[in-house]
Design an enzyme around this catalytic site. Structure first.
Site, short mmCIF file in Angstrom:
data_model
loop_
_atom_site.label_atom_id
_atom_site.label_comp_id
_atom_site.label_asym_id
_atom_site.label_seq_id
_atom_site.Cartn_x
_atom_site.Cartn_y
_atom_site.Cartn_z
N HIS A 187 0.82 -1.22 0.00
CA HIS A 187 0.00 0.00 0.00
C HIS A 187 0.85 1.26 0.00
O HIS A 187 2.03 1.25 0.33
CB HIS A 187 -1.01 -0.01 1.15
N GLU A 188 0.21 2.36 -0.43
CA GLU A 188 0.87 3.66 -0.61
C GLU A 188 2.01 3.59 -1.63
O GLU A 188 2.99 4.33 -1.53
CB GLU A 188 1.39 4.22 0.73
N GLY A 189 1.86 2.73 -2.61
CA GLY A 189 2.86 2.63 -3.68
C GLY A 189 3.75 1.43 -3.49
O GLY A 189 4.51 1.36 -2.53
#
Length: 598
Positions: free
Chosen positions: A439-441
């Protein structure tokens, strides 16, 4: 139960490696002192220990589920977030006029580390809310802040970030959620959002979603994306919650770990109008959201560190207590067994964990201290500090996420079959942390960001600033006892990275963007390990200076720091050469692979 955090190491990082105690000399922090920071950290530890750590396993075994249309969580989650609110942590870093304490960002991150280590799932609601409020503080109008932000700071309402869609996870340019202008200047929001953490629950009076959507008629791609404030319940003139805003829970995602935080598929505009307010200027939604995402990426890195740290401490305690086998030099089967921590391979596994989690903690707090430098430090240094933080952010997010997972694997290995059972928490930490590289890239996105954007940004100035700071620490650590190995290994790593980056960047136009980025992961690995090597040099230097006057436990603490720095120098930094050689060669193996060949 093993401790979930080393208060001694947190003190070392804040006051001996970083100079956090000097921040009260700045006007914003003039009412503070080290004693204030220590009191805040003590409160955080006590709240985390009493209200968060106590139900981490319970929340893992009893994941969120829907009963009569409402999401049900274990009751201890509500108690925990209430305790977080009552301690004043939602607003602690904000201005006094907003009810805050004006805490430095680095101290807030140290506060949050306690909760991330104690219970990463239940702490997620608070941290999403803090990030939401921070973005509103920067870009929302005064009226919007009064209406939506203040209840977040008070901990009465919670917040989310709603970016991804079922067909567009990280590919935000392809989102289809739409916004249609209404006569009163608000917008009707229509579409679906996927993977929304904290998207539905009964923990707060309202939930404020920050939603990326495309205004009808806006151009395709990222330039047509705007950001909207979309509450779960509409807000009355007096600030109270009103009728449903038709944000509908379409489903809960059932996760491998991180189960204490709900993860949702939300439909907007189902069964009636969903009304939102434009935040900031139209067409700048992605730019605004990236400010929150970059903050979240540092938070993800810190969360990964603390899960790895908790696993390390659990396996360390087990290794000291578990007796098995004898030294290879002891051939007497009648002699007593030794604690497994006395076996060299167990020491290797523990040292590897220590080097990863304490190195990652140093990096996360260093990045957080850079935020304070940008906001309150000398104005002349601000541009360079901003470039340095931009350069470090993909590393802060991805390196701890990956290497805490390796540390947790080592923790399970130390504990053997016991580590693989639910009788101990390390298998839960392992599952919890597996989300952090995603998550978040993802790691791939962070590698592309580093090589494709950050290394060449402003003519490579960010890398120049990083190298200059490393050189200062190399120079000032010369002659200190116990730091020779880490100094030499770091110098070699810097040279190898510099040469490889220079070669690949010069060939960018020739290679074209696809082949240029084919080995971006190696850029991330090489610079990530180099930066952690730098963090270990800084820790080793601080330990070497303090050791001559240290006694007892402090002496052991500093010797442990020096040994872990040596381990990282001898076992880890030499691995960089593989990645720098691969990157410099522009190897086409992955680029040339065809789908049909699989």
């Amino acid at each position: 139960m093993a401790p979930f955090l080393s208060k001694r190491d947190l003190q070392f990082q804040l006051y001996e490696v970083l100079d956090t105690a000097s921040l009260p000399h700045r006007p914003r922090f003039a009412e503070h002192s080290r004693e204030v920071y220590d009191d805040v950290l003590a409160l955080a530890y006590n709240v985390a220990d009493k209200y968060f750590a106590n139900h981490a396993r319970e929340a893992d075994l009893n994941e969120p589920h829907v009963v009569d249309g409402k999401v049900q969580l274990v009751p201890a989650v509500q108690t925990a977030v209430n305790a977080f609110r009552d301690a004043g942590f939602f607003s602690a870093h904000h201005d006094e006029k907003l009810g805050g304490l004006q805490l430095p960002w680095v101290v807030l991150q140290a506060v949050q580390a306690n909760f991330q280590a104690a219970n990463v799932g239940s702490s997620g609601y608070a941290f999403l809310t803090i990030g939401n409020a921070n973005l509103q503080r920067e870009f929302a109008s005064e009226a919007q802040q009064a209406k939506y932000m203040m209840p977040l700071l008070e901990g009465r309402w919670f917040g989310t970030m709603a970016l991804s869609e079922p067909h567009a996870g990280s590919g935000l340019a392809d989102i289809t959620t739409s916004a249609t202008l209404r006569e009163d200047g608000s917008y009707n929001i229509s579409g679906s959002k996927m993977w929304i953490s904290g998207g539905e629950h009964e923990l707060s009076e309202n939930i404020v979603h920050l939603v990326l959507a495309r205004i009808k008629g806006a151009p395709a791609g990222v330039k047509g994306i705007s950001l909207f404030i979309v509450p779960r319940y509409r807000v009355n003139e007096d600030g109270s919650t009103g009728e449903s805003n038709n944000v509908v829970l379409a489903g809960l995602n059932h996760k491998m770990g991180y189960r204490g935080t709900t993860n949702t598929l939300l439909n907007f505009g189902e069964g009636g109008e969903t009304v939102g307010e434009l935040l900031g200027e139209a067409g700048r939604g992605l730019a605004y959201m990236f400010r929150m995402m970059n903050e979240a990426r540092i938070g993800v890195g810190m969360g990964a560190v603390m899960l790895g740290y908790a696993g390390y401490l659990a396996s360390l305690e087990y290794a000291r207590e578990r007796k098995q086998g004898r030294h290879a030099s002891n051939k007497d089967p009648q002699s007593g067994m030794v604690a497994i921590i006395d076996h060299a391979d167990v020491k290797r596994l523990l040292l590897r964990q220590k080097s990863f989690v304490e190195g990652g903690l140093a990096l996360g707090l260093y990045a957080s201290a850079l935020v304070d430098e940008i906001q309150t430090g000398p104005e002349a240094e601000k541009p360079d500090n901003e470039l340095l933080l931009d350069l470090l952010t993909p590393i802060v997010k991805s390196w701890p996420s990956k290497y805490s997972q390796e540390a947790l694997s080592d923790a399970i290995q130390v504990m053997g079959g016991a580590g693989y059972t639910r009788d101990y928490p390390v298998e839960m930490y392992y599952r919890d942390n597996r989300l952090n590289p995603i998550h978040e890239g993802t790691e791939g996105i962070q590698g592309n960001d580093l090589l494709g954007r950050k290394l060449g940004q402003a003519g490579g100035r960010g890398l120049q600033v990083l190298i200059a700071k490393m050189q200062v620490d190399l120079q000032t650590s010369g002659g200190l006892d116990g730091v020779a190995e880490i100094r030499a290994a770091l110098q070699t790593a810097m040279q190898e990275c510099g040469a490889a980056f220079g070669k690949i960047l010069k060939r960018a136009a020739e290679l074209g963007p696809d082949l240029f980025l084919a080995n971006a992961n190696s850029a991330l690995e090489a610079l990530g390990h180099t930066v952690i090597g730098w963090m270990w040099l800084r820790q080793a230097a601080a330990a070497a200076k303090a050791l001559p006057n240290a006694k007892g436990d402090d002496s052991d603490f500093y010797r442990g720091k020096l040994q872990a720095a040596k381990f990282f120098a001898v076992y880890e930094l030499p691995k960089i050469k593989f990645h720098t050689d691969l990157l410099a060669s522009a190897d086409p193996t992955t680029h040339d692979m065809q789908s049909a060949w699989f």
